[in-house]
Design an enzyme around this catalytic site. Structure first.
Site, PDB file in Angstrom:
ATOM      1  N   CYS A 195       0.842  -1.209   0.000  1.00 41.00           N
ATOM      2  CA  CYS A 195       0.000   0.000   0.000  1.00 41.00           C
ATOM      3  C   CYS A 195       0.873   1.253   0.000  1.00 41.00           C
ATOM      4  O   CYS A 195       1.522   1.572   0.996  1.00 41.00           O
ATOM      5  CB  CYS A 195      -0.923  -0.037   1.217  1.00 41.00           C
ATOM      6  N   CYS A 241      -0.009   3.934   2.550  1.00 43.89           N
ATOM      7  CA  CYS A 241       0.413   3.499   3.890  1.00 43.89           C
ATOM      8  C   CYS A 241       1.853   3.920   4.160  1.00 43.89           C
ATOM      9  O   CYS A 241       2.209   4.283   5.294  1.00 43.89           O
ATOM     10  CB  CYS A 241       0.292   1.984   4.016  1.00 43.89           C
TER      11      CYS A 241
END
Length: 326
Positions: A77, A80
């Site tokens: 991600c 993230c």
């Protein structure tokens, strides 16, 4: 993915009223036990990796002593990777006022599902065993700071949880290059009448809380905190004796019964289903006229107070209400 704000005032459940008093006692016991052991400083790990096996000990139990912020993330991600370092740096800077728990969703699917995470990065908090959503997406740092400050304030005022003690302060934003720490601004004294109202709400004395908030508003009609407290206390008083299963059955069987739909909407909101609560009442306004319509409209405005006027869910529901009315 764009960040989605979660208003702290929108997290209301009946268990939290009872949990507030219990959490204060537990937090005091935790601090007393630490003092008896001679622990002068908090654990140095302000950022921890948590999995399903360690979740109860590292998150649920520790949330009686310190707000635990959960960062749901994954290696693949990209947002993230933007958000994670910011949260980790802020955990050090806030010096024990919250604990950061990082959960890799690829290896902890059960936790991912239990929290109802719909996309990552997603940030939640656990305070006194109560879970609440904070925001989703790689939010701007200033927005994150504001959310953390609100979390810390709510944790202390509602649950008596003040965080870990003895952690050295991190580099505060705007600190002098020489390392001098700016003196903290003194906390303004709390209005005794408002403090009494908060105490009654925390103790589960809902009738007393309602009256206390009304007393504050009688002297200060514009007191935003008192308006929010009154809306929450009245909501909790309305639902405390309801049979949720029976109300939901009646609501499904009687879609045009205003009283039943309003009770179901209250239960929706207390259960955290904010959009469902708002949508139910908007539909009720749409189906009704006269006094019934006005009653439903006013109830929706009361629920807006519980969530907070700046919450995007309130903004959306206001627009939907306007379309139905006009």
């Amino acid at each position: 993915m764009q960040p989605r704000n979660m208003s702290m005032s929108g997290v209301v459940d009946l268990a939290a009223v009872k949990a507030a008093g219990e959490a204060k006692q537990k937090a005091e016991q935790v601090r007393a036990d630490a003092a008896e052991r001679g622990d002068s400083a908090a654990p140095s790990g302000l950022v921890i990796n948590v999995d399903e096996a360690s979740f109860e000990a590292e998150v649920l139990q520790r949330s009686a002593e310190v707000p635990v912020v959960i960062d749901f993330w994954a290696e693949w991600c990209e947002p993230c990777k933007q958000l994670g370092p910011v949260l980790e740096r802020l955990a050090q800077e806030y010096a024990g006022r919250f604990l950061l728990a990082k959960i890799d969703v690829d290896h902890n699917q059960m936790l991912f599902q239990q929290f109802g995470v719909q996309g990552i990065p997603a940030v939640f908090a656990v305070v006194a065993g109560q879970a609440l959503p904070l925001f989703q997406g790689a939010a701007p740092e200033q927005q994150i700071r504001e959310t953390l400050d609100q979390l810390i304030q709510v944790s202390e005022q509602r649950f008596g949880i003040t965080g870990l003690q003895g952690v050295p302060e991190g580099d505060a934003e705007g600190a002098e290059a020489e390392g001098e720490e700016a003196p903290a601004a003194p906390e303004p004294p709390e209005d005794p009448a408002l403090a009494a109202a908060h105490s009654a709400l925390d103790a589960g004395d809902l009738n007393g809380a309602v009256q206390a908030y009304k007393n504050v508003l009688a002297d200060e009609p514009g007191n935003t905190e008192a308006r929010l407290g009154l809306a929450q206390a009245e909501l909790l008083a309305r639902v405390q004796d309801l049979d949720a299963q029976q109300v939901r059955k009646e609501a499904a069987d009687q879609p045009t019964a205003v009283d039943v739909q309003l009770k179901a909407a209250d239960l929706d909101l207390v259960g955290g289903h904010v959009e469902d609560a708002f949508g139910r009442i908007v539909e009720t306004v749409k189906r009704t006229a006269g006094d019934d319509r006005e009653r439903a409209r006013l109830r929706l405005l009361e629920l807006f107070e519980v969530i907070g006027a700046d919450d995007p869910r309130v903004v959306t529901a206001r627009s939907a209400l306007a379309r139905v009315l006009f």
